[in-house]
Design an enzyme around this catalytic site. Structure first.
Site, short mmCIF file in Angstrom:
data_model
loop_
_atom_site.label_atom_id
_atom_site.label_comp_id
_atom_site.label_asym_id
_atom_site.label_seq_id
_atom_site.Cartn_x
_atom_site.Cartn_y
_atom_site.Cartn_z
N LYS A 112 -26.21 26.93 43.21
CA LYS A 112 -25.24 26.80 41.98
C LYS A 112 -24.04 26.40 42.57
O LYS A 112 -23.10 26.06 41.70
CB LYS A 112 -25.43 28.16 41.16
N ASP A 113 -23.58 26.72 43.77
CA ASP A 113 -22.13 26.52 44.52
C ASP A 113 -21.92 24.81 44.21
O ASP A 113 -20.93 24.24 44.09
CB ASP A 113 -22.05 26.65 45.73
#
Ligand SMILES: *Cc1c(COP(=O)(O)O)cnc(C)c1O
Length: 470
Positions: A112-113
């Site tokens: 998700k980064d």
């Protein structure tokens, strides 16, 4: 490039307005008005670029002229500079034509980064130009909270408040959020469950006065910019394995259908993707859909791969929009049936169209443990439970052994140490830069499960300045 809603009744928006809006006003999701398409030569011309430069080029048609090219390039450079691996999204071979795409080298050790490091900066940039400021509010059961916090920290035009259920998330997950030292980051531990936290967030967005007063915003997984950011690593992997001259298959550990849908977007943009495998745990609504054409809600069950413990796969609506020839009225009808009856069915022709590209495979917890052990035994690589499901599904759905198959490694094994140690017999270590996580001081406010108390806290701690919409 303009964006239209999957339900056909919301205003058409440019990239920056769709970014700030998130969900469309008619309840639909924004998608590009038409798919940009790269020619083979253009794709060949992307080979060998650094990750941030690749992101700038791949996302350029989506951004259009909403953000100046130089600004975007600078923002992308900044977003991916914090990743611990020089390749940002490196490939690792684990078998013959079998690869892992390691998406866990970002600040919170999960994929998700990739989206949130970029989206936090894009929000900040767009708000800067408009002279505005927003208050991001969200609830987390563990993982997404830290990625959102890391994406927002130190951004001048954002405050972020993340609610988590006190004592009900793992210590690593809590510390990844509470040890962030930044004036605009506010952790709130609610005396209640994750559902209580989510209900509080919903109630804040439903309170029109509070929402407007605080300029509330969210960048949840339906935000188009998150999808766009995730198309980039499909390009990076396929280029490294011989695209455009060679097709590549991907297997994607799936919950909300955001990540695998980004693979679909890459395919529509001209990348030779031969197959997209939806890898699921026991929460297998998408696997059941591909098997019988019926999308039917069931109870959510807790598994070893908690980031995939989801029943309503929000981004799936975007694929339905394509399967129904981009007809918003059809999507509205299906979504209404889902709400009223808990499910819907699609016809054989549309199901066949979905199956031409997508396949699905599901693993229960015992199979997931066995796969972690097998991968460790066969290749010496330690993977987390989400990734193990991706690898097993890739094997189960393999069409042609000569086609390179890439399983997306969505989380670092050290995020799930117990499950990994039990299966593989080795305890995964946190990477060096997080080694002192357990010594860092924590910053967190304990609040009761009470809307008034939470709203008062947010009012007292956010700096507010609205922005002009458009
Ligand atoms: C969020 C998440 C997923 C699921 O991704 P979707 O885009 O929701 O399908 C898979 N694995 C991990 C580790 C995640 O954090």
């Amino acid at each position: 490039m303009n964006y239209v809603s999957t339900r056909g009744e919301a205003p058409v928006l440019a990239f920056d307005d769709a970014l700030l809006a998130g969900l469309a006003r008619d309840g639909g999701l924004y998608v590009p008005e038409r798919w940009p398409r790269f020619t083979e030569d253009e794709i060949a011309g992307l080979a060998g670029l650094g990750y941030a430069e690749l992101a700038t080029r791949v996302m350029a048609p989506f951004v259009g002229d909403a953000i100046a090219r130089d600004d975007f390039a600078r923002i992308a450079g900044d977003a991916y500079a914090g990743f611990a691996h020089p390749d940002v999204a490196p490939l690792r071979q684990i078998g013959e034509n079998e690869w892992l795409l390691e998406l866990f080298h970002g600040p919170t050790l999960a994929f998700k980064d990739f989206a949130l490091q970029l989206v936090g900066r894009l929000f900040d940039h767009v708000l800067d130009r408009r002279g505005g400021r927003v208050t991001i509010v969200g609830a987390t059961s563990g993982d997404t909270g830290s990625a959102a916090i890391e994406g927002c920290r130190d951004r001048a035009n954002l405050d972020i408040f993340v609610l988590h259920p006190k004592g009900r998330i793992s210590e690593v997950q809590r510390r990844q959020m509470t040890t962030v030292r930044s004036g605009n980051v506010h952790n709130i531990a609610i005396d209640g469950t994750f559902d209580d936290c989510q209900a509080l967030v919903k109630a804040m967005f439903a309170d029109a006065r509070f929402r407007d007063e605080m300029a509330l915003a969210a960048f949840n997984s339906i935000n188009w910019a998150r999808v766009a950011a995730q198309t980039v690593y499909y390009f990076a992997a396929a280029l490294a394995l011989g695209a455009p001259g060679r097709a590549v298959a991907f297997s994607v550990p799936t919950g909300n259908f955001g990540d695998v849908y980004a693979g679909y977007a890459a395919h529509r943009m001209g990348l030779p993707v031969s197959r997209l495998v939806i890898a699921t745990n026991r929460n297998d609504i998408l696997a059941r859909f591909l098997a019988n054409g019926r999308y039917e809600l069931a109870e959510v069950v807790a598994t070893l791969s908690p980031s995939m413990d989801i029943q309503v796969a929000s981004n799936f609506e975007r694929l339905l929009f394509e399967l129904y020839d981009r007809d918003g009225a059809s999507v509205r009808r299906l979504m209404e049936r889902l709400r009223a009856k808990g499910g819907f069915a699609i016809d054989a022709e549309r199901l066949a169209a979905a199956r031409a590209l997508f396949a699905a495979h599901r693993l229960d917890d015992a199979e997931t443990q066995a796969e972690i052990a097998r991968i460790h035994r066969d290749s010496g690589v330690v993977v987390d439970p989400h990734t193990a499901i991706g690898v097993a599904a890739a094997r189960a759905c393999r069409d042609d052994p000569r086609t390179p198959t890439v399983a997306l490694a969505t989380a670092h094994p050290a995020k799930f140490p117990q499950a990994v140690e039990r299966a593989a017999g080795v305890r995964p270590e946190l990477p060096e830069r997080l080694a002192d996580l357990f010594e860092r001081p924590e910053h967190c406010e304990d609040l009761p499960n009470d809307l008034d108390a939470v709203q008062t806290f947010i009012r007292e701690h956010a700096i507010i300045r609205g922005y002009s919409k458009g």
